[in-house]
Design a protein around this motif. Structure first.
Motif, PDB file in Angstrom:
ATOM      1  N   LEU A 313      46.113  45.360  51.676  1.00 30.22           N
ATOM      2  CA  LEU A 313      46.827  46.558  52.124  1.00 30.22           C
ATOM      3  C   LEU A 313      46.639  47.669  51.100  1.00 30.22           C
ATOM      4  O   LEU A 313      46.797  47.449  49.899  1.00 30.22           O
ATOM      5  CB  LEU A 313      48.321  46.257  52.303  1.00 30.22           C
ATOM      6  CG  LEU A 313      48.658  45.249  53.401  1.00 30.22           C
ATOM      7  CD1 LEU A 313      50.133  44.874  53.351  1.00 30.22           C
ATOM      8  CD2 LEU A 313      48.288  45.795  54.776  1.00 30.22           C
ATOM      9  N   PRO A 314      46.315  48.887  51.540  1.00 25.19           N
ATOM     10  CA  PRO A 314      46.061  49.984  50.598  1.00 25.19           C
ATOM     11  C   PRO A 314      47.329  50.454  49.921  1.00 25.19           C
ATOM     12  O   PRO A 314      48.453  50.063  50.278  1.00 25.19           O
ATOM     13  CB  PRO A 314      45.460  51.069  51.494  1.00 25.19           C
ATOM     14  CG  PRO A 314      46.031  50.799  52.844  1.00 25.19           C
ATOM     15  CD  PRO A 314      46.138  49.299  52.951  1.00 25.19           C
ATOM     16  N   LEU A 315      47.163  51.327  48.944  1.00 24.87           N
ATOM     17  CA  LEU A 315      48.284  51.765  48.121  1.00 24.87           C
ATOM     18  C   LEU A 315      49.338  52.510  48.931  1.00 24.87           C
ATOM     19  O   LEU A 315      50.518  52.506  48.557  1.00 24.87           O
ATOM     20  CB  LEU A 315      47.775  52.643  46.978  1.00 24.87           C
ATOM     21  CG  LEU A 315      48.741  52.911  45.828  1.00 24.87           C
ATOM     22  CD1 LEU A 315      49.278  51.616  45.232  1.00 24.87           C
ATOM     23  CD2 LEU A 315      48.066  53.761  44.758  1.00 24.87           C
ATOM     24  N   ALA A 316      48.958  53.147  50.032  1.00 27.27           N
ATOM     25  CA  ALA A 316      49.952  53.805  50.885  1.00 27.27           C
ATOM     26  C   ALA A 316      50.994  52.811  51.393  1.00 27.27           C
ATOM     27  O   ALA A 316      52.168  53.164  51.563  1.00 27.27           O
ATOM     28  CB  ALA A 316      49.259  54.495  52.059  1.00 27.27           C
ATOM     29  N   HIS A 317      50.580  51.562  51.624  1.00 27.76           N
ATOM     30  CA  HIS A 317      51.544  50.515  51.991  1.00 27.76           C
ATOM     31  C   HIS A 317      52.417  50.150  50.796  1.00 27.76           C
ATOM     32  O   HIS A 317      53.602  49.825  50.956  1.00 27.76           O
ATOM     33  CB  HIS A 317      50.815  49.269  52.489  1.00 27.76           C
ATOM     34  CG  HIS A 317      50.318  49.369  53.889  1.00 27.76           C
ATOM     35  ND1 HIS A 317      49.251  50.169  54.242  1.00 27.76           N
ATOM     36  CD2 HIS A 317      50.728  48.765  55.036  1.00 27.76           C
ATOM     37  CE1 HIS A 317      49.032  50.051  55.542  1.00 27.76           C
ATOM     38  NE2 HIS A 317      49.913  49.216  56.044  1.00 27.76           N
ATOM     39  N   GLY A 318      51.838  50.183  49.591  1.00 23.52           N
ATOM     40  CA  GLY A 318      52.621  49.883  48.404  1.00 23.52           C
ATOM     41  C   GLY A 318      53.704  50.910  48.146  1.00 23.52           C
ATOM     42  O   GLY A 318      54.806  50.562  47.699  1.00 23.52           O
ATOM     43  N   VAL A 319      53.434  52.175  48.410  1.00 19.09           N
ATOM     44  CA  VAL A 319      54.460  53.207  48.271  1.00 19.09           C
ATOM     45  C   VAL A 319      55.616  52.913  49.230  1.00 19.09           C
ATOM     46  O   VAL A 319      56.794  52.916  48.839  1.00 19.09           O
ATOM     47  CB  VAL A 319      53.871  54.604  48.531  1.00 19.09           C
ATOM     48  CG1 VAL A 319      54.984  55.659  48.566  1.00 19.09           C
ATOM     49  CG2 VAL A 319      52.836  54.951  47.471  1.00 19.09           C
ATOM     50  N   ALA A 320      55.277  52.642  50.475  1.00 10.64           N
ATOM     51  CA  ALA A 320      56.319  52.301  51.455  1.00 10.64           C
ATOM     52  C   ALA A 320      57.040  51.022  51.050  1.00 10.64           C
ATOM     53  O   ALA A 320      58.256  50.898  51.234  1.00 10.64           O
ATOM     54  CB  ALA A 320      55.692  52.150  52.841  1.00 10.64           C
ATOM     55  N   ALA A 366      62.317  55.933  56.338  1.00 11.48           N
ATOM     56  CA  ALA A 366      62.743  54.639  55.809  1.00 11.48           C
ATOM     57  C   ALA A 366      62.432  53.524  56.806  1.00 11.48           C
ATOM     58  O   ALA A 366      62.722  53.645  57.994  1.00 11.48           O
ATOM     59  CB  ALA A 366      64.233  54.673  55.493  1.00 11.48           C
ATOM     60  N   GLY A 367      61.830  52.457  56.305  1.00  7.72           N
ATOM     61  CA  GLY A 367      61.466  51.332  57.154  1.00  7.72           C
ATOM     62  C   GLY A 367      60.031  51.343  57.618  1.00  7.72           C
ATOM     63  O   GLY A 367      59.528  50.325  58.109  1.00  7.72           O
ATOM     64  N   ASP A 368      59.345  52.493  57.482  1.00  8.83           N
ATOM     65  CA  ASP A 368      57.928  52.549  57.862  1.00  8.83           C
ATOM     66  C   ASP A 368      57.117  51.618  56.967  1.00  8.83           C
ATOM     67  O   ASP A 368      57.358  51.558  55.757  1.00  8.83           O
ATOM     68  CB  ASP A 368      57.389  53.969  57.729  1.00  8.83           C
ATOM     69  CG  ASP A 368      57.869  54.901  58.828  1.00  8.83           C
ATOM     70  OD1 ASP A 368      58.471  54.403  59.802  1.00  8.83           O
ATOM     71  OD2 ASP A 368      57.643  56.113  58.713  1.00  8.83           O
ATOM     72  N   PRO A 369      56.123  50.927  57.513  1.00 12.25           N
ATOM     73  CA  PRO A 369      55.315  50.028  56.692  1.00 12.25           C
ATOM     74  C   PRO A 369      54.318  50.746  55.798  1.00 12.25           C
ATOM     75  O   PRO A 369      53.788  50.161  54.855  1.00 12.25           O
ATOM     76  CB  PRO A 369      54.585  49.162  57.728  1.00 12.25           C
ATOM     77  CG  PRO A 369      54.509  50.032  58.950  1.00 12.25           C
ATOM     78  CD  PRO A 369      55.774  50.831  58.951  1.00 12.25           C
ATOM     79  N   SER A 370      54.045  52.026  56.081  1.00  9.31           N
ATOM     80  CA  SER A 370      53.066  52.770  55.293  1.00  9.31           C
ATOM     81  C   SER A 370      53.318  54.258  55.474  1.00  9.31           C
ATOM     82  O   SER A 370      54.139  54.674  56.314  1.00  9.31           O
ATOM     83  CB  SER A 370      51.639  52.414  55.740  1.00  9.31           C
ATOM     84  OG  SER A 370      50.676  53.055  54.924  1.00  9.31           O
ATOM     85  N   LEU A 371      52.635  55.052  54.691  1.00  4.22           N
ATOM     86  CA  LEU A 371      52.625  56.496  54.906  1.00  4.22           C
ATOM     87  C   LEU A 371      51.740  56.791  56.110  1.00  4.22           C
ATOM     88  O   LEU A 371      50.668  56.216  56.244  1.00  4.22           O
ATOM     89  CB  LEU A 371      52.075  57.213  53.674  1.00  4.22           C
ATOM     90  CG  LEU A 371      52.666  56.821  52.321  1.00  4.22           C
ATOM     91  CD1 LEU A 371      52.036  57.672  51.207  1.00  4.22           C
ATOM     92  CD2 LEU A 371      54.180  56.959  52.312  1.00  4.22           C
ATOM     93  N   ARG A 372      52.180  57.719  56.968  1.00  2.00           N
ATOM     94  CA  ARG A 372      51.396  58.095  58.146  1.00  2.00           C
ATOM     95  C   ARG A 372      50.697  59.416  57.853  1.00  2.00           C
ATOM     96  O   ARG A 372      51.303  60.478  57.902  1.00  2.00           O
ATOM     97  CB  ARG A 372      52.312  58.183  59.364  1.00  2.00           C
ATOM     98  CG  ARG A 372      52.826  56.814  59.818  1.00  2.00           C
ATOM     99  CD  ARG A 372      53.841  56.906  60.945  1.00  2.00           C
ATOM    100  NE  ARG A 372      55.179  57.212  60.446  1.00  2.00           N
ATOM    101  CZ  ARG A 372      55.922  58.230  60.838  1.00  2.00           C
ATOM    102  NH1 ARG A 372      55.451  59.106  61.734  1.00  2.00           N
ATOM    103  NH2 ARG A 372      57.122  58.432  60.342  1.00  2.00           N
ATOM    104  N   LEU A 373      49.429  59.322  57.531  1.00  2.00           N
ATOM    105  CA  LEU A 373      48.683  60.456  56.991  1.00  2.00           C
ATOM    106  C   LEU A 373      48.315  61.468  58.062  1.00  2.00           C
ATOM    107  O   LEU A 373      47.889  61.112  59.155  1.00  2.00           O
ATOM    108  CB  LEU A 373      47.421  59.952  56.302  1.00  2.00           C
ATOM    109  CG  LEU A 373      47.662  59.093  55.061  1.00  2.00           C
ATOM    110  CD1 LEU A 373      46.411  58.331  54.690  1.00  2.00           C
ATOM    111  CD2 LEU A 373      48.146  59.935  53.893  1.00  2.00           C
TER     112      LEU A 373
END
Length: 384
Positions: A313-320, A366-373
């Motif tokens: 999973l990319p870092l955007a998932h890690g932020v979430a 809040a609760g999103d699995p990742s950032l939605r770019l």
């Protein structure tokens, strides 16, 4: 003169609209913006900085098939996922295999301007790590070996001077001399994949080690209550620690406690993605790591045991994940994936005039699995 451009979005720290102006690949101004419908604006932040990427999107920085073209393709896939600065990571392998990977990365940086910008350095993770199961992780035991300054110099020559970080276990004899020599050359030394004693960890820090590689992973399944190498690194204020917040590598309570112990000034997020990141679920055979299983929720594990085999999973998932698992604010989670690791990359990951115009525009709740770019801008060029 390059034409000035701008992006407007909400500041994750204040929630207010801001405008970032940029020209010739650099930020020229950051100011409050007057924008109608503030609550509808997407968030605006620096592009993500990931100092541990072994592969992505089916492309590997390691193994027998690594080429400059594969590295370029990996970088394009990473940028689409919001990562605008990375350290391509070369892991434990036979000496010539590691040199092949380093040469491919160097060639890719020479040939492709985007790759040259995004790969701000190379991270060599191993082969100077623990040979013990668990601590070694998915690194092949047959290629673990002691530190050798001559080998490091060969790596740096193959990488054309791009190595910015190495991971080493401080249990080796005379490792402090090696750490002092490497850190004296301006390369960050990180402790990881180790079974070192607390005394050996302190000696490594005294010699110049200042970072910890994905703390809590690359570790034995069972440890003494105390002392152990996790407590030693958490308690050492001179160490900044990396964490994988994808929901698979660290349970919520563990990540929360570790972040509280280190404090946000001494913590950063990494993805540790392997080539299979972004690929369909299934069982795969990899040239480095052997048989692995990728599940639908993004867990990448060794097919023969319970150990993880990297990340998918990319870092955007890690932020979430840091928001969801550790209760961080979006602004604090972004800091751990931008400015903090950006210290390793020459100060990237901030919205400061004069800095590179690496930007992401995204939605998140809040609760999103990742950032939605929505948009990704790299060095002033809108790419996605």
């Amino acid at each position: 003169m390059s034409q000035q451009q701008s992006l407007t979005g909400r500041d994750p720290a204040s929630g207010r609209p801001i405008e970032v102006r940029y020209a010739a690949g650099r930020i020229t101004d950051v100011r409050q913006a007057d924008a109608a419908g503030d609550a509808e604006l997407p968030w605006l932040a620096p592009g993500l900085v990931d100092v541990q990427v072994n592969g992505f999107g089916g492309h590997d920085a390691n193994g027998p098939d690594v080429t400059a073209d594969a590295i370029v393709a990996m970088i394009n896939a990473l940028v689409r996922a919001g990562t605008t600065t990375t350290f391509a990571t070369v892991i434990t392998e036979a000496p010539e295999a590691m040199l092949r990977s380093l040469r491919a990365i160097a060639e890719a940086r020479r040939q492709d301007p985007l790759t040259a910008h995004v790969i701000a350095g190379v991270h060599v993770e191993g082969p100077n790590i623990s040979e013990q199961d668990g601590a070694r992780g998915a690194h092949p035991a047959e290629h673990v070996r002691p530190p050798d300054l001559a080998e490091f110099e060969a790596w740096q020559q193959a990488a054309e001077g791009a190595i910015r970080m190495i991971t080493v276990s401080p249990h080796f004899h005379a490792v402090t001399d090696y750490i002092a020599a490497v850190s004296g050359r301006g390369v960050a030394v990180s402790i990881g994949h180790t079974h070192a004693t607390p005394e050996q960890i302190t000696a490594a820090v005294d010699a110049g080690a200042r970072w910890s590689t994905h703390l809590g992973n690359g570790a034995h399944a069972t440890l003494p209550r105390h002392p152990n190498y996790l407590w030693a690194q958490l308690a050492e204020d001179r160490l900044s620690c990396g964490f994988i917040a994808d929901g698979h590598h660290l349970p919520a309570a563990t990540l929360t406690a570790m972040l509280r112990a280190k404090g946000l000034d001494r913590a950063y997020l990494v993805s540790d993605t392997a080539a299979l990141a972004g690929m369909p679920p299934g069982r795969y055979r990899t040239p480095v790591g052997g048989d692995v299983v990728l599940t639908a929720d993004g867990r990448l594990g060794d097919a023969t045991n319970s150990y993880l085999a990297g990340a998918a999973l990319p870092l955007a998932h890690g932020v979430a994940g840091a928001v969801r698992l550790a209760g961080l604010s979006l602004a604090d989670a972004l800091r751990l994936a931008t400015g903090n690791p950006g210290l390793l990359a020459g100060g990237r990951g901030t919205l400061e005039p004069g800095g590179p115009a690496d930007l992401i525009l995204f939605d998140f709740a809040a609760g999103d699995p990742s950032l939605r770019l929505h948009q990704v801008v790299v060095a002033g060029n809108r790419l996605y």
